[in-house]
Write an enzyme that holds these catalytic residues in place. Structure first.
Site, short mmCIF file in Angstrom:
data_model
loop_
_atom_site.label_atom_id
_atom_site.label_comp_id
_atom_site.label_asym_id
_atom_site.label_seq_id
_atom_site.Cartn_x
_atom_site.Cartn_y
_atom_site.Cartn_z
N SER A 133 5.87 -15.15 10.01
CA SER A 133 5.25 -14.76 11.48
C SER A 133 4.39 -15.75 12.21
O SER A 133 4.34 -17.36 11.47
CB SER A 133 3.37 -14.20 11.38
OG SER A 133 3.34 -13.08 9.97
N ILE A 146 2.96 -13.65 6.81
CA ILE A 146 4.61 -14.11 6.32
C ILE A 146 5.58 -14.07 6.78
O ILE A 146 5.55 -12.87 7.53
CB ILE A 146 4.84 -12.81 5.11
CG1 ILE A 146 4.25 -12.65 4.58
CG2 ILE A 146 5.96 -13.12 4.28
CD1 ILE A 146 4.29 -10.99 2.94
N PHE A 190 3.42 -9.10 8.09
CA PHE A 190 5.12 -9.67 7.96
C PHE A 190 5.16 -9.95 9.23
O PHE A 190 4.55 -9.18 10.47
CB PHE A 190 5.85 -9.06 7.39
CG PHE A 190 6.60 -8.96 7.44
CD1 PHE A 190 7.77 -9.87 6.99
CD2 PHE A 190 7.95 -8.59 8.36
CE1 PHE A 190 8.94 -10.66 7.37
CE2 PHE A 190 9.32 -8.01 8.09
CZ PHE A 190 9.44 -9.28 7.83
N CYS A 191 5.72 -10.81 9.05
CA CYS A 191 6.38 -11.69 11.57
C CYS A 191 5.43 -10.47 12.00
O CYS A 191 4.16 -11.26 12.41
CB CYS A 191 7.65 -10.29 11.31
SG CYS A 191 8.74 -10.45 12.82
N LEU A 192 5.26 -9.86 12.95
CA LEU A 192 4.47 -9.33 14.32
C LEU A 192 3.59 -9.56 13.91
O LEU A 192 1.97 -9.28 14.38
CB LEU A 192 5.28 -8.57 15.71
CG LEU A 192 4.45 -8.13 16.68
CD1 LEU A 192 3.76 -9.12 17.67
CD2 LEU A 192 5.10 -7.23 16.97
#
Length: 556
Positions: A327, A325, A296-298
């Site tokens: 990202s 997700i 997720f993200c970073l």
């Protein structure tokens, strides 16, 4: 009450504020000055805006005097019925919204680089959000009503809350949710499991199976650094971890350490090699199978870097598939976040980091809250200081406020190499352990999931990154965090799919098919399609170090 106010005031006076700032005030002044100068050089366009604004205000007052009732805006600040039904409050609301729209139109005329434009827009948004009539006692119908009911006690108690929060040394609005409503390991982050491995950067958690058979390919989750891993393990009815385990998946999770000064020199490369690659190896050793990664993200950005590193080292077969997700892998379009990717701000932040070796979680939370000020700042101001309402329990907000630090070396490299210079976009533009990183070399099957209302990773930018690396794509509903937590039983948000990959993201959406409910089952079907489809006996945990959620997630 008097003693409470006196104690809080003394604490406030005794506290101090760090003189160093993690941003450059001069850069803000310079950007706004350049922006204003650019507007002044376009008198014809400004005149057109002024004439249009004069007509709009004429229409507004004509409609107001005639009692014309327009459509209620989709704005949670003005959800109370009085904002629509009472002519006084309706006029205040509509005047504010009209003025806000006009000011944003003026700012949209400005010229300059992405950072300057974003900085001007960000400052204007903070100003307009602060001036909303919903934030003031005399112009908020709910506060007026509450004040009459309590004879003003709500405002007195609210002022005491304000003094207490300022005196805490952490700033205002610290009560978005009830901090006592959840307990890690018992009511939240409570899916049964064991820590099965740990090093200086992370603990690896394996969850206890609940089915006799499981999919052959284990799942390994990589979270971002800024928050703890358990966004995917909130209360049981919202836990993605629990749902996956009950669906017959072997689930492993990386739980990052909350870094201290001793982690100061841990950079992106260390988190990729000592973190993700190390975790992949441990999962393969324990299961005998290459895992499906999801992040997720970073965390997803780091996974993409790890996949490219493995490909460069001829070790791509160590990962079966990867799902990213929310990202970004292409940072050319960061929208409002461009305001902070500026040479002056980065230099100031690096000076700030040099002393303590990390950025504190509270400072990161303030930044994220400012990007969603109406939801995360001003709604709390109204509820906590004006209405004197107790903070409601929210597992997602509890997780959001349970932030973690980021080491100085990591943040410096991430900010300059990835955000400012967008080096992942270039073949061999970034290195990990001396190995050039080329995302184009990744052959691992990949799925990218974007969130339609994402305020951190704009879905259009996520789509373009997915297209560049040849990944499959799903667009989920809702925002950056809430869009991930979408259990099928809730039947919320919806999602979009399409086989096409046009260059334009909006063209993709126009051709996509919308589905009701959660994207979770569609994702696990994708995992099955890219796996062996051969179930194996459930993997019991025989050598756990300590029960989940482990020590690292408890670190302050």
């Amino acid at each position: 009450m008097a003693k409470q106010l006196n104690d809080a005031a003394e604490k406030m006076m005794a506290g101090g504020v760090k003189p160093a700032l993690p941003f450059d005030p001069f850069a803000i002044a310079q950007a706004t000055g350049e922006f204003a100068f650019g507007l002044a050089m376009r008198p014809a366009e400004l005149m057109e805006v002024q004439l249009a604004a004069a007509k709009q205000w004429g229409d507004f007052w004509t409609g107001t005097m005639a009692g014309t009732i327009g459509e209620k805006p989709r704005d949670r600040r003005f959800a109370a019925p009085e904002w629509q039904d009472d002519a006084y409050y309706r006029a205040i609301r509509d005047a504010y919204l009209l003025a806000s729209r006009q000011l944003r139109e003026v700012v949209s005329l400005g010229e300059g680089n992405a950072s300057t434009t974003a900085m001007a827009s960000f400052l204007l948004d903070q100003y307009l959000n602060a001036l909303s009539p919903s934030n003031f006692a005399a112009t908020n119908p709910e506060v007026v009503k509450r004040t009459k009911e309590t004879n003003g006690a709500n405002l007195v108690q609210g002022f005491a809350h304000l003094i207490e929060d300022i005196g805490s040394g952490k700033g205002i609005v610290q009560r978005r949710t009830d901090p006592t409503a959840f307990e890690k390991g018992k009511t939240i982050a409570a899916t049964p499991g064991e820590v099965v491995f740990e090093n200086e950067l992370f603990q690896l958690i394996q969850y206890t199976p609940t089915t006799a058979k499981v999919a052959a390919e284990p799942l390994l989750y990589v979270p971002p650094l800024v928050n703890r891993y358990y966004m995917i393990d909130l209360v049981p009815r919202q836990s993605l971890v629990k749902w996956l385990v009950d669906e017959g998946r072997t689930v492993f999770v990386v739980s990052w350490v909350n870094p201290s000064e001793k982690h100061k020199h841990k950079g992106v490369g260390e988190y990729v090699l000592e973190g993700i690659v190390e975790a992949i190896g441990e999962v393969r050793t324990r299961t005998g199978t290459s895992p499906d990664l999801f992040a997720f993200c970073l965390g997803g950005t780091l996974v993409a870097i790890a996949l490219a590193w493995l490909a460069a080292e001829s070790r791509a077969d160590e990962v079966n598939s990867a799902t990213l997700i929310g990202s970004l892998v292409d940072f050319a379009d960061m929208r409002d976040w461009s305001a902070f990717v500026h040479e002056g701000h980065l230099a100031a932040l690096e000076d700030y980091l040099e002393g303590q070796g990390f950025i504190d979680s509270l400072e990161l939370q303030r930044l994220f809250a400012a990007m969603r000020a109406n939801d995360l700042i001003w709604s709390s101001v109204v509820n906590h200081y004006l209405l004197d309402r107790p903070a409601p329990p929210s597992d997602l907000l509890y997780w959001f406020e349970d932030g973690a630090r980021i080491p100085a070396a990591f943040l410096k490299s991430y900010n300059r190499d990835l955000l400012l210079n967008n080096r992942l976009k270039e073949p061999a533009g970034f290195e990990v352990g001396g190995v050039p990183i080329d995302l184009g070399a990744i052959k691992t099957p990949m799925l990218v999931i974007a969130l339609k209302d994402d305020h951190v990773s704009a879905w259009e930018a996520v789509y373009r990154g997915a297209r560049d690396i040849g990944a499959d794509f799903i667009l989920g509903g809702s925002g950056h965090n809430a869009g991930v937590i979408n259990p099928p039983a809730a039947n919320k948000h919806g999602f979009w799919t399409s086989e096409g990959r046009p260059a334009d993201a909006k063209a993709w959406l126009e051709s996509a098919t919308r589905h009701e409910g959660s994207w979770w089952p569609t994702w696990t079907n994708w995992l099955t399609d890219h796996g062996s489809k051969k179930p194996v006996p459930a993997r019991a945990i025989k050598d756990g170090i300590e029960p989940a959620p482990g020590r690292y997630v408890m670190m302050k």
